[in-house]
Each structure stands twice: as structure tokens, then as C-alpha cells.
Design a protein around this motif. Structure first.
Motif, PDB file in Angstrom:
ATOM      1  N   GLY A  17     -49.521  17.751 143.543  1.00  0.00           N
ATOM      2  CA  GLY A  17     -49.482  18.939 142.694  1.00  0.00           C
ATOM      3  C   GLY A  17     -48.762  20.087 143.389  1.00  0.00           C
TER       4      GLY A  17
ATOM      5  N   MET B 270     -41.081  21.341 140.635  1.00  0.00           N
ATOM      6  CA  MET B 270     -42.192  21.558 139.703  1.00  0.00           C
ATOM      7  C   MET B 270     -42.033  22.861 138.910  1.00  0.00           C
TER       8      MET B 270
ATOM      9  N   LYS C 213     -50.628  19.607 136.914  1.00  0.00           N
ATOM     10  CA  LYS C 213     -49.600  19.416 137.938  1.00  0.00           C
ATOM     11  C   LYS C 213     -49.349  20.710 138.708  1.00  0.00           C
TER      12      LYS C 213
ATOM     13  N   ASP D  90     -43.037  20.053 144.315  1.00  0.00           N
ATOM     14  CA  ASP D  90     -44.253  19.248 144.349  1.00  0.00           C
ATOM     15  C   ASP D  90     -44.806  19.216 145.771  1.00  0.00           C
TER      16      ASP D  90
ATOM     17  N   ASP E  11     -41.690  21.503 135.463  1.00  0.00           N
ATOM     18  CA  ASP E  11     -41.460  20.057 135.385  1.00  0.00           C
ATOM     19  C   ASP E  11     -40.273  19.775 134.458  1.00  0.00           C
TER      20      ASP E  11
END
Length: 237
Positions: A183, A1, A152, A26, A61
């Protein structure tokens, strides 16, 4: 992430952050620990695009903060150490403003506002101007504004400062819930007991340099996070 690669931020010749590399996956709550002036806030502000940085790269991301900052900002939220909100707005006006920025539907914003405001006991104050809010109320509003667009990634700088014990407990629940749903959260804190119990992973920074990072249990071993932190702080002090 979130992937931080060889981040360096200078103020004149002083390196506030020095060749820092971290990866937040994540589903993880990642705690960022360090003394005052260690480089935590500079790192977080670089991640969210408030501060330009001199060397390295930040990916959110798989999008570059350098070359595609807007795409990065669309999928994250930031709670600063001091909630500097638009005080001429009411609480609900501010939340609607944030929801508009992130294009949250009317149905979703109403449902999320009710959920988080009820949980944090702020519902009855949403019609009041933010200028009338206490620090703790502003912090709660900042928390709601971060969660309202279901980002996110959430970046938090000392999020528990100003919150009463009940609100702190509820925020920890929200953080865990957010990450359990896929998240990620990267946050700084001086409350080491909270970090030890809450975080999946921890990084400790000293004078701008990363000194240790990894799974919380691997970092602390048979000690407490406080013991580990104090030992690292005293090394080569």
C-alpha cells in the motif's frame, strides 16, 4: 499509486496550492510538511475529491480524480485532521456502515474490526454512541474505519493529534505494515521527529509551493528534519 501533476488551487486570486507536482509510489510512507496555512490540507482535500481544483491533474492508481472520481475513492481512505463522525451511531454501527459502503465481506469486516479495535484498545467502547467518545477515541475509530476496507492508498491529515503515546506507536506500526504489504500512505504532520523516523520520502511545502522533496535521508543529509525545515522556513521569509 498517487501522482499529482501541476496542482493549483485558488481562493479568489490567492493560490493556496501553486503548481504542485508529487509522486507517491507503492510501498512508501510519504510525509508532507509545512507551516500552518502552507497548503497541506488543501492539497490532501483535493487528492481525496473533497475540493475541486483549478489546474493540474491527480491520478490514483492511474485513474483520474477529475474524470473517474468514484474509481479513485474506492481504493483509498481518508483520515481528516478532525474526525467528524456520525455521532448518533455507535462505534460498531459506524464501522459496519463504512464496511457496507466499501462492500467488505462479513468475515473480513469482523476479523479486521477485532484486529484493529483490540490493538487500539477500543473494543469495549464499540457499543457506545460516538457522541460519548473523547477526541482520542474518535481518532482511533477513524483509523480503524480507514484500514477496515484494506485500501491501496491512505491519506492522513495530522493523524497523531489526539492520540496517546501508545496509540501513536501502534498507528506507526500499522502504517509501516500497510506499506510493507504494497500500500501507500501520504500524510501531513507537524511532528517532525516522527516524520524523520517513519517516512520513506518527504516533501516540504511553503506558501503553496513545493520547496524540496525526495528520499528522507537525501532531504535531511547530515542534519535533522527540524533543522532543514527551519532553515527553509527562514529563507526568504
Amino acid at each position: 499509486m498517487l501522482r499529482i501533476e501541476h496542482l493549483t488551487k485558488k481562493y479568489d486570486q490567492y493560490k493556496a496550492v501553486d503548481d504542485l507536482s508529487l509522486e507517491i509510489e507503492d510501498g512508501h510512507i510519504y510525509g508532507f510538511i509545512g507551516h500552518n496555512g502552507a497548503g497541506k490540507t488543501t492539497t490532501l482535500k483535493s487528492v481525496v475529491g473533497i475540493l475541486p481544483f483549478d489546474e493540474g491533474e491527480i491520478f490514483i492508481d492511474n485513474q483520474s480524480m477529475k474524470t473517474n472520481a468514484m474509481a479513485c475513492k474506492k481504493i483509498m481512505a481518508y483520515i481528516p485532521d478532525n474526525p467528524d463522525l456520525y455521532e448518533y451511531l455507535t462505534g460498531i454501527q459506524y464501522l459496519n456502515f463504512i464496511a457496507d459502503v466499501y462492500q467488505v465481506s462479513k468475515t473480513d469486516r469482523e476479523a479486521r474490526t477485532k484486529k484493529y479495535a483490540d490493538m487500539l484498545e477500543l473494543t469495549s467502547d464499540l457499543a457506545q454512541p460516538i457522541s460519548a467518545y473523547s477526541h482520542g477515541m474518535k481518532q482511533k475509530l477513524a483509523v480503524i474505519s480507514a484500514f477496515i476496507h484494506n485500501p491501496k492508498l491512505i491519506i492522513m491529515d495530522e493523524p497523531f493529534v489526539g492520540l496517546d503515546p501508545k496509540a501513536s506507536h501502534l498507528l506507526k506500526q500499522l502504517m509501516r505494515e500497510h506499506c510493507d504489504q504494497g500500500g501507500a500512505i501520504f500524510f501531513s504532520t507537524h511532528v517532525l521527529e516522527v516524520a524523520e523516523k517513519l517516512c520513506d520520502r518527504i516533501a516540504i511545502i511553503k506558501q503553496g509551493k513545493l520547496v524540496i522533496s525526495g528520499r528522507t535521508q537525501d532531504v535531511i543529509g547530515n542534519d535533522s528534519l527540524e533543522d532543514v525545515f527551519l532553515e527553509l522556513e527562514n529563507d526568504n521569509a
